[in-house]
Write a protein that holds these residues in place. Sequence first.
Motif, short mmCIF file in Angstrom:
data_model
loop_
_atom_site.label_atom_id
_atom_site.label_comp_id
_atom_site.label_asym_id
_atom_site.label_seq_id
_atom_site.Cartn_x
_atom_site.Cartn_y
_atom_site.Cartn_z
N LYS A 246 37.23 34.84 25.34
CA LYS A 246 36.73 33.50 25.66
C LYS A 246 36.56 33.30 27.17
CE LYS A 246 38.07 28.62 25.18
NZ LYS A 246 39.13 27.71 24.66
N ILE A 247 37.60 33.69 27.95
CA ILE A 247 37.57 33.45 29.39
C ILE A 247 36.92 34.62 30.15
CG2 ILE A 247 38.99 32.67 31.34
CD1 ILE A 247 41.21 32.03 29.38
N LYS A 248 36.75 35.74 29.43
CA LYS A 248 36.17 36.96 30.02
C LYS A 248 37.07 37.53 31.11
CE LYS A 248 31.32 35.86 28.96
NZ LYS A 248 31.63 34.68 28.12
N ILE A 249 38.34 37.63 30.78
CA ILE A 249 39.33 38.22 31.68
C ILE A 249 40.09 39.31 30.95
CG2 ILE A 249 39.62 36.08 33.00
CD1 ILE A 249 42.23 35.60 31.44
N VAL A 250 40.92 40.04 31.69
CA VAL A 250 41.83 41.02 31.12
C VAL A 250 43.21 40.40 31.03
CG1 VAL A 250 42.92 43.28 31.42
CG2 VAL A 250 40.50 42.96 32.04
N ILE A 251 43.82 40.45 29.86
CA ILE A 251 45.18 39.93 29.69
C ILE A 251 46.11 41.11 29.42
CG2 ILE A 251 46.72 38.46 28.33
CD1 ILE A 251 44.36 36.65 27.74
N ILE A 252 47.06 41.30 30.33
CA ILE A 252 48.09 42.33 30.15
C ILE A 252 49.33 41.63 29.61
CG2 ILE A 252 49.57 44.01 31.31
CD1 ILE A 252 47.35 44.46 33.33
N LEU A 253 49.58 41.80 28.32
CA LEU A 253 50.73 41.17 27.67
C LEU A 253 51.87 42.17 27.67
CD1 LEU A 253 51.98 38.81 26.19
CD2 LEU A 253 50.74 39.49 24.14
N LYS A 254 52.84 41.93 28.55
CA LYS A 254 53.86 42.94 28.85
C LYS A 254 54.95 43.00 27.78
CE LYS A 254 54.44 41.14 33.00
NZ LYS A 254 54.74 40.88 34.42
N ASN A 255 55.35 44.23 27.45
CA ASN A 255 56.48 44.47 26.57
C ASN A 255 56.82 45.95 26.64
OD1 ASN A 255 58.15 44.44 23.85
ND2 ASN A 255 57.74 42.32 24.41
N GLN A 256 57.73 46.41 25.77
CA GLN A 256 58.00 47.85 25.71
C GLN A 256 56.70 48.64 25.60
OE1 GLN A 256 61.05 49.98 25.45
NE2 GLN A 256 59.38 51.42 25.82
N ILE B 126 50.44 47.65 41.83
CA ILE B 126 49.64 48.82 41.44
C ILE B 126 48.24 48.38 41.01
CG2 ILE B 126 49.50 50.85 39.94
CD1 ILE B 126 52.54 50.59 39.53
N ILE B 127 48.17 47.30 40.23
CA ILE B 127 46.88 46.81 39.75
C ILE B 127 45.97 46.45 40.93
CG2 ILE B 127 45.70 44.99 38.46
CD1 ILE B 127 48.29 44.73 36.77
N VAL B 128 46.50 45.64 41.86
CA VAL B 128 45.66 45.21 42.98
C VAL B 128 45.30 46.38 43.87
CG1 VAL B 128 47.47 44.54 44.65
CG2 VAL B 128 45.31 43.29 44.57
N GLY B 129 46.18 47.38 43.94
CA GLY B 129 45.86 48.58 44.71
C GLY B 129 44.70 49.34 44.11
N PHE B 130 44.65 49.44 42.80
CA PHE B 130 43.53 50.13 42.14
C PHE B 130 42.24 49.30 42.24
CE2 PHE B 130 46.68 52.70 39.54
CZ PHE B 130 46.35 53.90 40.15
N LEU B 131 42.37 47.98 42.10
CA LEU B 131 41.19 47.14 42.23
C LEU B 131 40.56 47.28 43.61
CD1 LEU B 131 42.20 43.80 40.46
CD2 LEU B 131 40.51 45.47 39.67
N ALA B 132 41.42 47.36 44.64
CA ALA B 132 40.91 47.52 46.00
C ALA B 132 40.09 48.80 46.14
CB ALA B 132 42.07 47.52 47.00
N GLN B 133 40.41 49.79 45.33
CA GLN B 133 39.70 51.07 45.39
C GLN B 133 38.46 51.09 44.51
OE1 GLN B 133 42.72 54.51 45.34
NE2 GLN B 133 44.04 52.73 45.00
N LYS B 134 38.07 49.90 44.06
CA LYS B 134 36.82 49.71 43.30
C LYS B 134 36.87 50.24 41.87
CE LYS B 134 33.84 49.55 47.39
NZ LYS B 134 34.88 49.73 48.40
N TYR B 135 38.06 50.39 41.32
CA TYR B 135 38.15 50.59 39.88
C TYR B 135 37.80 49.27 39.20
CZ TYR B 135 40.60 55.05 40.58
OH TYR B 135 40.91 56.34 40.93
N THR B 136 37.23 49.34 38.00
CA THR B 136 36.94 48.11 37.27
C THR B 136 38.26 47.45 36.84
OG1 THR B 136 36.90 49.13 35.07
CG2 THR B 136 34.83 49.16 36.35
N SER B 137 38.17 46.20 36.44
CA SER B 137 39.37 45.49 35.99
C SER B 137 40.03 46.20 34.82
CB SER B 137 39.03 44.05 35.60
OG SER B 137 38.55 43.33 36.71
N ALA B 138 39.21 46.66 33.87
CA ALA B 138 39.77 47.37 32.71
C ALA B 138 40.43 48.67 33.15
CB ALA B 138 38.67 47.65 31.69
N GLU B 139 39.76 49.42 34.02
CA GLU B 139 40.33 50.69 34.49
C GLU B 139 41.62 50.46 35.26
OE1 GLU B 139 36.21 53.29 35.13
OE2 GLU B 139 37.01 52.05 36.76
#
Length: 497
Positions: free
Chosen positions: A400-410, A443-456
């Motif tokens: 719906k919002i067109k975002i990535v949701i990381i739902l954290k657990n084991q 780690i996520i923001v570090g990869f995004l800075a390197q131009k990986y897509t949000s999913a990647e």
Amino acid sequence: MQTLLTSTQMRKADEYTITNLPIASIDLMEKAARAFVQSFLRDEFDASKNIAVFCGNGNNGGDGLAIAHLLCHNGCENVKVYILNFSDKESKDFLINLQRLDESKCRKTLVNSVAELKNIKADIIIDAILGSGLNKPLEGKYAELAGYINKLNKKVYAVDVPTGFPAEGKIDANYNGIKAYKTICFQRPKINFFFPESAMATETYEVVAIGLDENFIQKQESDFLLTVEADIHHILKPRKIFSHKGTYGHALIVAGNTNTMGAALLTAKACLHAGAGLTTACIPPSGLIALNTTLPEVMALPREEFTRIENPAKFQAIAIGPGLGVSTENERLLERLISSNQALVIDADALNMLAERPDLIEKIPEKSIITPHMKEFDRLFGDHECWWDRVNTAKSQAQKIKIVIILKNQFTFICLPDGKIYINPTGNPAMAQGGMGDVLTGIIVGFLAQKYTSAEAAILACYIHGKAGDFLASDRIVVSASQIAEQISKEIMKLTF
């Protein structure tokens, strides 16, 4: 990515393999039994142990009969088979394996009711009573038998799935099925093994290959996909000659407060080790000494100067939330970043502020990533009674919002805007300490800075974060967030080459 299948789809995979390999169904059952026994004997190598094999009269029971026969053939001295006469429907392959068992030296007994089970001498129980496909709690004799076996308090190995446990769908909070020590499942893990409620049914699981057609399985439509190491090798980009800090992007981290600078430091450290070319921490003035002393590579942007930034787009990636604190001022800062329409990584206190401002949730820029744990997620999107419902809400909201949701657990669920749910298999209980979420955000923001897509970026970060924890947990019972952050670049190197 490994495609995860429903019980119905797995039966179709069986049928396709039988038709196209070709292989007789009884021979495929024999392969499954051999794979089970090989795994079982690696765990339980004492041939003198008493093993009780409980078999229903369907194909799961047929597996159990073949397993019992193979255990006897492999030198297990005390195997006894309990054949449950609870139904008048017997599968063809069950009857064939029953005849084979009659021709062997395995002891067996027919059980018409649970009351007949007395003085069972078993060190280990193998559950081959009912297979997958069950979508309601056990009833009648099966429920009574499950209760009886659980009260024996013996080590239980389940064949493919614990009796009474649904392979997919909602897991009843009052689960009344078999409680296994370990489930040895065939070709693919059950989707529900990744949901926290599965701990009621099995402590652990192992997947064994039985020769089903992998091409057929991978082509099946499924919303659930399991990340494997080969996927990470494929996504990661090796660093090239003549690259420089500008090549790997500039990350901004809006985090920390007077009493919570540790969160900002952990996030920034993880961003550095994930490979961002430049990292700037937007922090309160009180945190400048800590930042400059601990992470001299990270540039500081005092919080009150943030409004002077003319264009947030100068940063390739922005994360906000770890240790930020909930305040009117910080809420305005979050709102400003959301209105910039630049993809964000939103975590911790930024999520808590969003929960108080539902009007902002649907304004989150497309391709942003939010990283809630269970309580944060429910504050955002409403209470949920079970994880199946929670994950399905995450799926629908991501679309719906067109975002990535990381739902954290084991096992973390990564829900993408296209409706796919990637399950991350790495990580362990040694990582159950504060600060782990801050490191993941870094780690996520570090990869995004390197131009990986949000999913990647989401898939890479979750996998490598857990992989670092798995490596460190090999020789210690507790792993700290700082140790994880410092291990990240080493894991990236292992996975890149």
